[in-house]
Design a protein around this motif. Structure first.
Motif, PDB file in Angstrom:
ATOM      1  N   SER A 129      10.240  12.719   0.357  1.00 38.82           N
ATOM      2  CA  SER A 129       9.347  13.799  -0.078  1.00 38.82           C
ATOM      3  C   SER A 129       8.552  13.497  -1.353  1.00 38.82           C
ATOM      4  O   SER A 129       8.105  14.404  -2.015  1.00 38.82           O
ATOM      5  CB  SER A 129      10.158  15.087  -0.257  1.00 38.82           C
ATOM      6  N   HIS A 130       8.343  12.266  -1.685  1.00 47.08           N
ATOM      7  CA  HIS A 130       7.500  11.885  -2.830  1.00 47.08           C
ATOM      8  C   HIS A 130       7.804  12.658  -4.115  1.00 47.08           C
ATOM      9  O   HIS A 130       6.930  13.295  -4.716  1.00 47.08           O
ATOM     10  CB  HIS A 130       6.010  12.002  -2.488  1.00 47.08           C
ATOM     11  N   ILE A 131       9.076  12.612  -4.500  1.00 50.47           N
ATOM     12  CA  ILE A 131       9.479  13.217  -5.769  1.00 50.47           C
ATOM     13  C   ILE A 131       9.839  12.104  -6.754  1.00 50.47           C
ATOM     14  O   ILE A 131      10.023  10.962  -6.358  1.00 50.47           O
ATOM     15  CB  ILE A 131      10.699  14.158  -5.590  1.00 50.47           C
ATOM     16  N   THR A 155      -0.460  15.794  -0.696  1.00 45.65           N
ATOM     17  CA  THR A 155      -0.729  16.836  -1.696  1.00 45.65           C
ATOM     18  C   THR A 155      -0.579  16.305  -3.124  1.00 45.65           C
ATOM     19  O   THR A 155      -1.269  16.757  -4.030  1.00 45.65           O
ATOM     20  CB  THR A 155       0.226  18.033  -1.505  1.00 45.65           C
ATOM     21  N   TRP A 156       0.306  15.312  -3.317  1.00 38.86           N
ATOM     22  CA  TRP A 156       0.506  14.759  -4.659  1.00 38.86           C
ATOM     23  C   TRP A 156      -0.700  13.934  -5.102  1.00 38.86           C
ATOM     24  O   TRP A 156      -0.807  13.560  -6.260  1.00 38.86           O
ATOM     25  CB  TRP A 156       1.783  13.920  -4.712  1.00 38.86           C
ATOM     26  N   LEU A 157      -1.588  13.608  -4.155  1.00 38.97           N
ATOM     27  CA  LEU A 157      -2.780  12.815  -4.492  1.00 38.97           C
ATOM     28  C   LEU A 157      -3.994  13.690  -4.762  1.00 38.97           C
ATOM     29  O   LEU A 157      -5.063  13.191  -5.107  1.00 38.97           O
ATOM     30  CB  LEU A 157      -3.106  11.851  -3.341  1.00 38.97           C
ATOM     31  N   PHE A 181       0.862  -1.191   0.000  1.00 42.27           N
ATOM     32  CA  PHE A 181       0.000   0.000   0.000  1.00 42.27           C
ATOM     33  C   PHE A 181       0.893   1.233   0.000  1.00 42.27           C
ATOM     34  O   PHE A 181       1.639   1.464   0.952  1.00 42.27           O
ATOM     35  CB  PHE A 181      -0.904  -0.006   1.245  1.00 42.27           C
ATOM     36  N   ASP A 182       0.823   2.000  -1.069  1.00 39.25           N
ATOM     37  CA  ASP A 182       1.689   3.176  -1.209  1.00 39.25           C
ATOM     38  C   ASP A 182       1.077   4.401  -0.534  1.00 39.25           C
ATOM     39  O   ASP A 182      -0.151   4.520  -0.434  1.00 39.25           O
ATOM     40  CB  ASP A 182       1.889   3.506  -2.695  1.00 39.25           C
ATOM     41  N   ASP A 183       1.940   5.298  -0.119  1.00 41.12           N
ATOM     42  CA  ASP A 183       1.595   6.655   0.328  1.00 41.12           C
ATOM     43  C   ASP A 183       1.234   6.777   1.808  1.00 41.12           C
ATOM     44  O   ASP A 183       1.250   7.860   2.350  1.00 41.12           O
ATOM     45  CB  ASP A 183       0.472   7.288  -0.517  1.00 41.12           C
ATOM     46  N   GLY A 184       0.854   5.693   2.481  1.00 39.75           N
ATOM     47  CA  GLY A 184       0.563   5.799   3.916  1.00 39.75           C
ATOM     48  C   GLY A 184      -0.674   6.612   4.239  1.00 39.75           C
ATOM     49  O   GLY A 184      -0.686   7.389   5.203  1.00 39.75           O
ATOM     50  N   SER A 191       9.654   2.563   3.543  1.00 40.19           N
ATOM     51  CA  SER A 191       9.884   3.950   3.131  1.00 40.19           C
ATOM     52  C   SER A 191       9.337   4.193   1.721  1.00 40.19           C
ATOM     53  O   SER A 191       9.513   3.361   0.830  1.00 40.19           O
ATOM     54  CB  SER A 191      11.382   4.255   3.152  1.00 40.19           C
ATOM     55  N   HIS A 192       8.693   5.342   1.557  1.00 40.10           N
ATOM     56  CA  HIS A 192       8.246   5.785   0.230  1.00 40.10           C
ATOM     57  C   HIS A 192       8.996   7.088  -0.074  1.00 40.10           C
ATOM     58  O   HIS A 192       8.425   8.059  -0.539  1.00 40.10           O
ATOM     59  CB  HIS A 192       6.728   5.999   0.266  1.00 40.10           C
ATOM     60  N   ALA A 193      10.284   7.070   0.282  1.00 44.32           N
ATOM     61  CA  ALA A 193      11.206   8.207   0.173  1.00 44.32           C
ATOM     62  C   ALA A 193      10.834   9.315   1.161  1.00 44.32           C
ATOM     63  O   ALA A 193       9.911   9.168   1.951  1.00 44.32           O
ATOM     64  CB  ALA A 193      11.283   8.736  -1.250  1.00 44.32           C
TER      65      ALA A 193
HETATM   66 ZN   LIG Z   1       3.193   7.305  -3.989  1.00 46.67          ZN
END
Ligand SMILES: [Zn+2]
Length: 253
Positions: free
Chosen positions: A140-142, A106-108, A70-73, A136-138
């Motif tokens: 800062s989601h870049i 915010t990216w969503l 599951f991405d993004d948390g 970890s999904h990095a």
């Molecule tokens: Zn993501």
């Protein structure tokens, strides 16, 4: 069904109708039906840690195996997916953006659906206590592949450090935002100490892949149980070329 199907989900919950191909959303009733299908079929649902052990030959490879990622948390993972996972006793991994935990994704945003809240560190500790792995999904989601190597190294290193500090446990798994990665990304992930990394490359994970560039199978909003099974059984052929670090195994399919 060779290899391990690593399924990719993002948000789980109840959403207004949308285009069927959108992979960012999964209706909770469909999600429950998909989990039930895995049970009926005797598919072994593995934690990412156990899947990695099987892929690396440190544990037997189950005949039929899947991993739930599951991405993004998002907070709706906790609200809607976790109760279903607990009903079935399935392990899972949630990939959290270290620098955005407790804020909004915010990216969503966009498509008129607002900014979904992300799990706080307190919440991430809670789900870790329930046996759900937090990766970890990095930081800062870049899009990592668009960044110079030193920025990628910082994203990999700082996110792992922060998550480990907040959770008080090892964070050996990473997921590249948007699936964006190049060889610098894989080197940065190795340098930061990750054991596994997942991409958005399509296909089943087999021992031939670099463990830091494992492919996944995206579940879309429109996937009913039949569509889910089709992805489980038939979409085993990797699409596109998988990256691998020199000296590390690479898919030969
Ligand atoms: Zn993501």
């Amino acid at each position: 069904m060779p290899g391990i199907s690593i399924f990719m989900y993002h948000q789980v919950g109840r959403f207004p109708p949308m285009k069927a191909h959108r992979a960012g959303y999964c209706d909770v009733d469909k999600f429950r039906a998909q989990m039930r299908a895995l049970k009926w079929l005797g598919v072994k649902v593995l934690s990412m840690t156990d899947a990695l052990a099987a892929l690396q030959g440190r544990a037997p490879m189950p005949e039929r195996a899947a991993v739930l990622t599951f991405d993004d948390g998002c907070e709706n993972f906790y609200e809607h997916a976790v109760p279903v996972l607990q009903d079935f006793g399935y392990p899972a991994i949630s990939y959290a953006v270290a620098g955005a935990a407790g804020s909004g994704g915010t990216w969503l945003a966009g498509h008129g659906r607002g900014t979904p809240p992300l799990m706080s560190y307190a919440r991430l500790r809670e789900i870790a206590g329930l046996g759900i792995e937090v990766g970890s999904h990095a930081f800062s989601h870049i899009r990592l592949a668009e960044q110079p190597a030193e920025v990628q190294r910082a994203e990999m290193r700082d996110s792992r450090q922060r998550l480990q500090q907040e959770l008080g446990r090892e964070v050996p798994h990473v997921c590249y935002p948007y699936g964006s990665h190049n060889l610098d990304t894989l080197r940065a992930a190795a340098e930061a100490g990750y054991s596994s990394g997942v991409t958005c490359q399509r296909g089943a994970a087999t021992p031939g892949f670099d463990p830091l560039a494992l492919p996944r199978k995206a579940i879309s909003y429109g996937d009913n149980t039949l569509g889910f099974l089709w992805k489980l059984y038939l979409k085993d052929t990797p699409k596109g070329e998988a990256l691998a670090r020199p000296g590390h195994a690479m898919a030969t399919a």
